[in-house]
Design a protein around this motif. Structure first.
Motif, short mmCIF file in Angstrom:
data_model
loop_
_atom_site.label_atom_id
_atom_site.label_comp_id
_atom_site.label_asym_id
_atom_site.label_seq_id
_atom_site.Cartn_x
_atom_site.Cartn_y
_atom_site.Cartn_z
N SER A 130 0.81 -1.23 0.00
CA SER A 130 0.00 0.00 0.00
C SER A 130 0.84 1.27 0.00
N GLY A 131 2.01 1.22 0.65
CA GLY A 131 2.81 2.44 0.80
C GLY A 131 2.23 3.39 1.81
N GLN A 132 1.21 2.98 2.55
CA GLN A 132 0.53 3.85 3.50
C GLN A 132 1.11 3.66 4.90
N ALA A 133 2.20 4.34 5.14
CA ALA A 133 2.86 4.31 6.45
C ALA A 133 3.68 5.58 6.60
N PRO A 134 3.94 6.01 7.83
CA PRO A 134 4.80 7.18 8.01
C PRO A 134 6.18 6.96 7.40
N LEU A 135 6.80 8.04 6.96
CA LEU A 135 8.10 7.93 6.30
C LEU A 135 9.13 7.24 7.19
N ALA A 136 9.11 7.54 8.49
CA ALA A 136 10.09 6.93 9.39
C ALA A 136 9.96 5.40 9.39
N VAL A 137 8.72 4.91 9.33
CA VAL A 137 8.50 3.47 9.28
C VAL A 137 9.02 2.89 7.97
N LYS A 138 8.77 3.60 6.88
CA LYS A 138 9.25 3.14 5.57
C LYS A 138 10.77 3.06 5.54
N LEU A 139 11.42 4.06 6.08
CA LEU A 139 12.89 4.07 6.06
C LEU A 139 13.46 2.97 6.94
N ASP A 140 12.83 2.70 8.09
CA ASP A 140 13.27 1.59 8.93
C ASP A 140 13.14 0.27 8.18
N ASP A 141 12.06 0.13 7.42
CA ASP A 141 11.82 -1.06 6.60
C ASP A 141 12.96 -1.25 5.60
N VAL A 142 13.35 -0.18 4.93
CA VAL A 142 14.42 -0.24 3.94
C VAL A 142 15.75 -0.56 4.60
N ARG A 143 16.06 0.13 5.69
CA ARG A 143 17.36 -0.10 6.37
C ARG A 143 17.47 -1.53 6.87
N ALA A 144 16.36 -2.09 7.36
CA ALA A 144 16.38 -3.46 7.84
C ALA A 144 16.66 -4.44 6.71
N ALA A 145 16.04 -4.21 5.55
CA ALA A 145 16.26 -5.09 4.40
C ALA A 145 17.71 -5.02 3.91
N VAL A 146 18.25 -3.82 3.84
CA VAL A 146 19.63 -3.64 3.38
C VAL A 146 20.61 -4.22 4.40
N ALA A 147 20.36 -3.99 5.68
CA ALA A 147 21.23 -4.54 6.72
C ALA A 147 21.24 -6.06 6.69
N ALA A 148 20.12 -6.65 6.29
CA ALA A 148 20.03 -8.11 6.22
C ALA A 148 20.71 -8.66 4.98
N GLY A 149 21.10 -7.79 4.05
CA GLY A 149 21.86 -8.24 2.89
C GLY A 149 21.22 -8.02 1.54
N ALA A 150 20.02 -7.41 1.49
CA ALA A 150 19.40 -7.15 0.19
C ALA A 150 20.26 -6.18 -0.61
N ASP A 151 20.50 -6.50 -1.88
CA ASP A 151 21.26 -5.57 -2.72
C ASP A 151 20.37 -4.86 -3.72
N GLU A 152 19.04 -5.14 -3.64
CA GLU A 152 18.04 -4.41 -4.41
C GLU A 152 16.83 -4.20 -3.53
N VAL A 153 16.23 -3.02 -3.62
CA VAL A 153 15.03 -2.70 -2.84
C VAL A 153 13.94 -2.25 -3.79
N ASP A 154 12.76 -2.86 -3.65
CA ASP A 154 11.59 -2.47 -4.45
C ASP A 154 10.65 -1.69 -3.54
N MET A 155 10.57 -0.38 -3.72
CA MET A 155 9.71 0.47 -2.89
C MET A 155 8.42 0.80 -3.62
N VAL A 156 7.39 1.17 -2.86
CA VAL A 156 6.14 1.64 -3.46
C VAL A 156 5.99 3.13 -3.18
#
Length: 317
Positions: A130-156
């Motif tokens: 949905s992409g319906q979340a506060p920006l801070a939550v979205k950024l935490d989501d991205v940082r967690a994925a990258v920290a876990a080793g994702a080398d590509e991120v698909d955002m909405v």
């Protein structure tokens, strides 16, 4: 031009909501009838045998093998990764896919399985789908994925903000997500099925590229209609025009509803006729798909043996 022209243009527009709105509104309108007719015409093109073999292998290499279900498990992801690396165990000549795309919590599983294989690990993020979340939550989501080793991120993107004309808000969110990605590549999902018009698709494409997206992606796969040839045509024209203007090349990823080898080949023809060979590469074009790979494998087997292996021959995704 050098890629710094894209940065200059982005900085110039980001400084003024009105300038950004004027720029996006000033993009040439899309001829709906013309786009749909051209896509339909290109979809009728036939490909000869040797070119078809090459096209099938290229399409396999462009697949982002995807599982984005609430019932996903580490076991399912491990099986998907094994298939990503060796799509057809009976044919060592079959190339691997481009990436495996999963939710952030399953990134560590994918990373462990794919290490050293060359297959990328992609993760959806930013409150997908949905992409319906506060920006801070979205950024935490991205940082967690990258920290876990994702080398590509698909955002909405926030489609509500975009459709309400709050272009700068969407722009700033993409910029922030791109920064949070670090070295990971960012694919920006437009969710074209909710954008209603081709003009909106063109504006959203340019907005995503100006904000630093490495790829523009049609859909989450959760909303109908998902990827279509006319929408992808509009996006391909956008990346072509963006490179002409700024010197920076951006990739395109149609996702959702692409199920057959015939579908995939239609997209490859569309690429070749719209933007040329530079985009006929997994670095610049991907298919977001789950069921597509099996049909590609069945078509490859038929070309090699003269008969269909049948859907049960290949593992289900």
């Amino acid at each position: 031009m050098e890629t710094h022209e894209a940065e200059r243009l982005a900085a110039e527009l980001a400084g003024s909501p009105e300038a950004l709105r004027t720029f996006l509104s000033g993009l040439p309108g899309v001829d709906q009838v013309g786009a749909e007719q051209r896509a339909a015409t290109l979809a009728t093109r036939s490909i000869k045998t040797t070119a078809k073999q090459w096209a099938l292998d290229l399409a396999v290499r462009m697949v982002d093998l995807t599982t984005l279900e609430g019932a996903d498990t580490p076991g399912k992801v491990r099986a998907l990764c094994a298939k990503a690396m060796r799509p057809d165990p009976a044919d060592p000549g079959c190339p691997p896919v481009a990436a495996v795309c999963v939710y952030p919590t399953l990134v560590p599983t994918a990373v462990a399985q794919l290490r050293g294989s060359g297959v990328h690990v992609a993760s959806v993020a930013t409150a997908f789908p949905s992409g319906q979340a506060p920006l801070a939550v979205k950024l935490d989501d991205v940082r967690a994925a990258v920290a876990a080793g994702a080398d590509e991120v698909d955002m909405v993107i926030d489609r509500g903000a975009f459709l309400a004309g709050r272009y700068e808000e969407v722009f700033r969110q993409i910029v922030a997500v791109k920064e949070a990605c670090g070295d990971a590549h960012l694919k920006v999902i437009l969710e074209t099925g909710e954008l209603v018009t081709y003009d909106n698709v063109r504006r959203a494409s340019w907005l995503a590229m100006l904000a630093g997206g490495d790829f523009i992606k049609t859909s989450t796969g959760k909303v109908a209609p998902a990827a279509t040839l006319p929408v992808t045509l509009v996006m391909l024209e956008a990346v072509r025009d963006f490179r002409d203007r700024t010197g920076r090349q951006v990739g395109v990823k149609p996702a959702g509803g692409i199920r057959t080898a015939k579908d995939a080949i239609r997209y490859l023809v569309l690429i070749n006729e719209t933007v040329g060979e530079d985009w006929l590469d997994p670095r610049w074009f991907r298919f977001g798909a789950s069921s597509l790979l099996n049909d590609l494998l069945m078509q490859r087997a038929k070309m090699a043996t003269g008969r269909y292996a049948g859907p049960d021959y290949f593992t289900l995704d």
